[in-house]
Write a protein that holds these residues in place. Structure first.
Motif, mmCIF file in Angstrom:
data_model
loop_
_atom_site.group_PDB
_atom_site.id
_atom_site.type_symbol
_atom_site.label_atom_id
_atom_site.label_comp_id
_atom_site.label_asym_id
_atom_site.label_seq_id
_atom_site.Cartn_x
_atom_site.Cartn_y
_atom_site.Cartn_z
ATOM 1 N N ARG A 43 0.836 -1.206 0.000
ATOM 2 C CA ARG A 43 0.000 0.000 0.000
ATOM 3 C C ARG A 43 0.874 1.260 0.000
ATOM 4 O O ARG A 43 0.599 2.220 -0.725
ATOM 5 C CB ARG A 43 -0.931 -0.024 1.213
ATOM 6 N N HIS A 44 1.935 1.246 0.791
ATOM 7 C CA HIS A 44 2.811 2.420 0.841
ATOM 8 C C HIS A 44 3.692 2.525 -0.399
ATOM 9 O O HIS A 44 4.056 3.631 -0.819
ATOM 10 C CB HIS A 44 3.637 2.401 2.125
ATOM 11 N N LEU A 45 4.023 1.398 -1.005
ATOM 12 C CA LEU A 45 4.719 1.461 -2.287
ATOM 13 C C LEU A 45 3.851 2.144 -3.342
ATOM 14 O O LEU A 45 4.353 2.873 -4.205
ATOM 15 C CB LEU A 45 5.096 0.050 -2.752
ATOM 16 N N THR A 46 2.537 1.923 -3.259
ATOM 17 C CA THR A 46 1.614 2.583 -4.186
ATOM 18 C C THR A 46 1.650 4.091 -3.982
ATOM 19 O O THR A 46 1.629 4.871 -4.948
ATOM 20 C CB THR A 46 0.185 2.046 -3.990
ATOM 21 N N TYR A 47 1.723 4.523 -2.714
ATOM 22 C CA TYR A 47 1.827 5.961 -2.439
ATOM 23 C C TYR A 47 3.111 6.529 -3.041
ATOM 24 O O TYR A 47 3.116 7.602 -3.653
ATOM 25 C CB TYR A 47 1.832 6.225 -0.931
#
Length: 314
Positions: A43-47
């Motif tokens: 999820r944070h890689l997506t950010y």
């Protein structure tokens, strides 16, 4: 974080928040199921990916690339735990590419060390040795990756049956670790906790059949269960170390019971299953082996079901 990413906000506060998240996720690794943790990391890689299109200075972009490198590396580590090899390989390549782009040799060394660990779990001990030594050549001498890669070299030598080289690597780790203070967050996966060296020593000595592994393994397990925050995954792994040490001390019945505690703890991850399987083979002639073998069979079956469920239809 999601709103800022959607708005293309790569401000100081956003970057600082992401850097904090990296440390939080790396610290959660020892106590969080890898299937759960990898979802948070992704999820944070997506950010991070969304923010790469934002306008920012070169220094801000480098910080963001470094954040992406750490997150990709942690995701790869979770994938290895889960035996998701193609995903792990892709993420390790991404992490290494980002590290190279940012000139961040610590991340690059961790990528090589993580590959060495993967090769070790695959039984490719010579490749594990080569990768661990390559990681040491790349790593900053004052960083955690250099120590971890040296310890990984010792484990590879042990699997190759090279006693003198194994003990030389262990001695180098001890020299590196002795002056270290306890880090603020010892559970952080990428900050070397001096207590880790005892766990690696226990494993390594057990693999070369040295009875001296037993006191190391008992000490590690006692500390994990009495000091600091709970680290149940490490405790389960420490029980496997102790079982191996007990085999080296010619106490197979006690080894079987100790391994059974690890197998039924609910905390072993697939990347550790091969270690349990080796213990089962070594104790197959003792009365407790049947119960251990059955528990391990149930664990493997449950893991396959969970992996199939996580994949979803299609």
């Amino acid at each position: 974080m999601a709103r800022r990413a959607a708005d293309g906000d790569a401000s100081e506060s956003t970057l600082s928040a992401l850097e904090t998240v990296v440390d939080d996720l790396a610290s959660a690794y020892p106590r969080t199921a890898p299937a759960e943790l990898v979802g948070h990391v992704q999820r944070h890689l997506t950010y991070v990916e969304a923010l790469l299109d934002a306008r920012m200075t070169l220094a801000e972009r480098r910080r963001l690339i470094v954040i992406g490198g750490w997150l990709s590396l942690l995701a790869a580590t979770c994938d290895i735990d889960l035996h998701h090899r193609p995903a792990a390989t892709a993420r390790l390549r991404t992490a290494a590419a980002l590290a190279d782009q940012a000139g961040h040799t610590e991340i690059l060394a961790w990528c090589l060390e993580t590959e060495a660990w993967q090769a070790l779990t695959d039984g490719d001990h010579r490749r594990a040795l080569d990768l661990a030594q390559a990681a040491q050549r790349v790593a900053p001498r004052t960083g955690s990756a250099f120590i971890q890669a040296t310890a990984q070299e010792g484990r590879a030598w042990a699997r190759l049956g090279a006693g003198a080289e194994t003990r030389d690597a262990l001695a180098r780790v001890e020299r590196l670790v002795t002056p270290l203070a306890m880090p603020d967050r010892p559970e952080h996966h990428y900050r070397y906790d001096p207590a880790k060296s005892d766990a690696y020593t226990a494993t390594t000595l057990a693999w070369v059949g040295d009875p001296a592994a037993e006191p190391y393994a008992r000490g590690v397990l006692a500390r994990l269960e009495s000091d600091g925050p709970p680290r149940p995954r490490r405790a389960a792994s420490a029980r496997l170390d102790l079982a191996l040490a007990l085999i080296a001390s010619d106490r197979p019945e006690e080894a079987a019971h100790t391994a059974l505690e690890a197998v039924t703890s609910g905390r072993l991850v697939p990347s550790n299953y091969w270690r349990a399987a080796e213990i089962i083979t070594a104790v197959e002639y003792v009365p407790a082996a049947g119960e251990l073998r059955e528990a391990f069979r149930d664990l493997c079956a449950s893991s396959r079901l969970q992996d199939h469920g996580a994949a979803g239809p299609g």
